[in-house]
Design a protein around this motif. Structure first.
Motif, PDB file in Angstrom:
ATOM      1  N   THR A  49       1.036  -0.903   0.527  1.00 27.38           N
ATOM      2  CA  THR A  49      -0.421  -0.150   0.265  1.00 27.38           C
ATOM      3  C   THR A  49       0.923   0.893  -0.162  1.00 27.38           C
ATOM      4  N   SER A  96      -5.781   1.298   1.805  1.00 27.44           N
ATOM      5  CA  SER A  96      -5.780   0.391   2.819  1.00 27.44           C
ATOM      6  C   SER A  96      -6.572  -0.651   1.768  1.00 27.44           C
ATOM      7  N   ILE A  97      -6.050  -1.600   3.250  1.00 28.05           N
ATOM      8  CA  ILE A  97      -7.052  -3.185   2.902  1.00 28.05           C
ATOM      9  C   ILE A  97      -8.173  -3.430   3.936  1.00 28.05           C
ATOM     10  N   ALA A 152      -9.805  -7.502   3.997  1.00 28.55           N
ATOM     11  CA  ALA A 152      -9.490  -8.822   3.682  1.00 28.55           C
ATOM     12  C   ALA A 152     -10.550  -9.875   4.339  1.00 28.55           C
ATOM     13  N   ASN A 162       0.587  -4.994   4.748  1.00 25.11           N
ATOM     14  CA  ASN A 162       0.461  -4.062   3.896  1.00 25.11           C
ATOM     15  C   ASN A 162       0.793  -4.131   2.324  1.00 25.11           C
ATOM     16  N   ILE A 201      -0.186  -6.231  -0.640  1.00 22.49           N
ATOM     17  CA  ILE A 201      -1.619  -6.063  -1.484  1.00 22.49           C
ATOM     18  C   ILE A 201      -1.442  -8.055  -1.916  1.00 22.49           C
ATOM     19  N   ASP A 251      -8.628  -8.836  -2.217  1.00 25.26           N
ATOM     20  CA  ASP A 251      -7.921  -7.947  -1.519  1.00 25.26           C
ATOM     21  C   ASP A 251      -8.996  -6.975  -1.619  1.00 25.26           C
ATOM     22  N   LEU A 291      -9.307  -3.002  -1.817  1.00 24.98           N
ATOM     23  CA  LEU A 291      -8.743  -1.758  -1.556  1.00 24.98           C
ATOM     24  C   LEU A 291      -9.219  -0.716  -1.394  1.00 24.98           C
ATOM     25  N   TYR A 315     -10.652  -4.172  -6.260  1.00 28.73           N
ATOM     26  CA  TYR A 315     -10.931  -6.078  -5.599  1.00 28.73           C
ATOM     27  C   TYR A 315      -9.676  -5.801  -6.805  1.00 28.73           C
TER      28      TYR A 315
END
Length: 415
Positions: free
Chosen positions: A204, A229-230, A232, A244, A246, A250, A252, A272
């Motif tokens: 990220t 940011s994530i 999940a 962090n 990806i 995930d 996002l 996504y």
């Protein structure tokens, strides 16, 4: 892929902004002074301690006030506003230079000019509510009142005039605003693609700095550090992030805003990253985005001329909750600044209303970041709650809200 800003030439940018300033001074200021009942407005600032409003009044390429700069706007009986400057250097033909340092002091000149106009209400930049209208420093306030003498009793807060000046947009600005918002959408689309993101490798932070660097190289000024940011499965929004990098699967989120030609944008969207074997995002995420879009529709419908920010907030929340949503609304004006002058429509930690800034009404020809989030359950993620946080830029024009360049209704998909 590259990002090319509107008017990349600094010289042309200055020309455009000065054209806008001349038009704004002629078109907006007389009506705003009449609306607010202010007969004479005094803006005072010293170099490197500028009043937030003064840089929106000085022509390019001015980058600061010069020494001590005093601007005077005086409304005559015929409705014309005289624009005067008391400084050593002048500001071209937008302001009449009326102070001769060889014959009188700056304060004596100020007192003489104000006395000649004999205004009943003198607006000065003091405000308990809006920082934008509170730019008169303590020393300059004392000095100004001393210079005015008996006329100091006629001083009132220029808050409604300052906010009106900062929030109101002219047609030429709105035309360009659409292009700036489109530029922001393109920036996010590239960031949320394989051009920038390689699942399993890209972090990220990598995307954040790509956004920041790309804006810088394009001549766009970021007004805040972008965020990415994530969320999940097993990594919900309401717990600290555990990584962090990806990964596939995930969801996002980004928050991006920049300023160009004196106008600021603010946008949040989602992407996504397809997991192995997927050809589309999980239906639960698609539904979650649709619900957040519904919340946008509700907020936009409640934003009506004359309503206060707190009234819009209360009405929108009631409708959203009755519709089964889990809303949080924290929309704000856009313009010369990112978190700009005008009505506050909620804060993330004040969903019951914002005293002061939330009591200010909505006016026509103003721009807003429709910022909000909605929490939804995603069955494919073991009924985990997911927060869809959106922010898109819109204008209140001719009595109705319109998106400046559409909005996100489908997730960006990274294969």
């Amino acid at each position: 892929m590259t990002i090319t800003p509107i008017e990349p030439s600094l010289r042309r940018q200055a020309d455009v902004q000065n054209q806008w300033l001349a038009e704004r001074l002629a078109m907006l200021l007389p009506a705003l002074m009449e609306r607010t009942g202010i007969d004479l407005w005094i803006v005072v600032a010293r170099e490197y301690n500028e009043d937030p409003v003064i840089m929106t009044l000085l022509p390019a390429p001015a980058m600061n006030a010069r020494r001590r700069t005093i601007l005077i706007f005086a409304r005559r009986d015929d409705g014309v506003v005289d624009r005067l400057t008391l400084d050593r250097y002048g500001y071209g033909d937008l302001y009449q230079q009326v102070w001769n340092p060889d014959t009188e002091s700056q304060d004596d000149c100020l007192a003489r000019i104000v006395g000649e106009y004999n205004p009943q209400r003198i607006g000065i930049d003091t405000s308990a509510t809006f920082a934008f209208a509170d730019g008169l420093s303590h020393h300059e306030h004392e000095r100004l009142l001393a210079a005015l003498g008996p006329l100091a009793a006629r001083c009132v807060s220029a808050e409604p005039l300052v906010i009106g000046w900062l929030e109101r947009r002219i047609p030429a600005e709105l035309a360009v605003y659409t292009e700036l918002v489109a530029l922001g959408h393109r920036l996010i689309a590239i960031a949320f693609s394989r051009t920038v993101i390689t699942p399993g490798i890209t972090t990220t932070d990598d995307v954040v700095w790509w956004l920041r660097q790309t804006m810088h190289e394009a001549g766009l000024r970021a007004w805040f550090q972008p965020t990415v940011s994530i969320q999940a499965r097993g990594m919900p929004f309401n717990t600290p992030a555990t990584r962090n990098p990806i990964w596939s699967g995930d969801l996002l989120h980004c928050d991006v805003g920049f300023c160009h030609l004196g106008l600021c944008t603010d946008q949040q969207q989602h992407a996504y990253v397809l997991a192995r074997g997927e050809t589309a995002p999980p239906p639960g995420l698609v539904t979650a985005l649709a619900q957040a879009n519904h919340l946008q529709d509700i907020v936009m419908a409640e934003m009506q001329v004359g309503r206060t920010g707190n009234q819009v907030l209360a009405a929108a929340r009631e409708r959203a909750i009755n519709a089964g949503l889990q809303p949080s609304i924290y929309s704000h004006p856009l313009g010369f600044y990112g978190h700009a002058a005008g009505p506050t429509i909620g804060l993330w930690d004040r969903q019951d209303g914002v005293p002061g800034a939330g009591d200010y009404p909505l006016y026509d020809e103003t721009v807003y970041a429709i910022e909000l989030n909605n929490v939804a359950i995603v069955p494919e993620w073991d009924d985990q709650p997911v927060r869809i946080a959106l922010e898109e830029d819109a204008v209140l024009t001719s009595g109705r809200m319109e998106w400046l360049h559409g909005r996100q209704t489908q997730l960006h998909v990274i294969e």
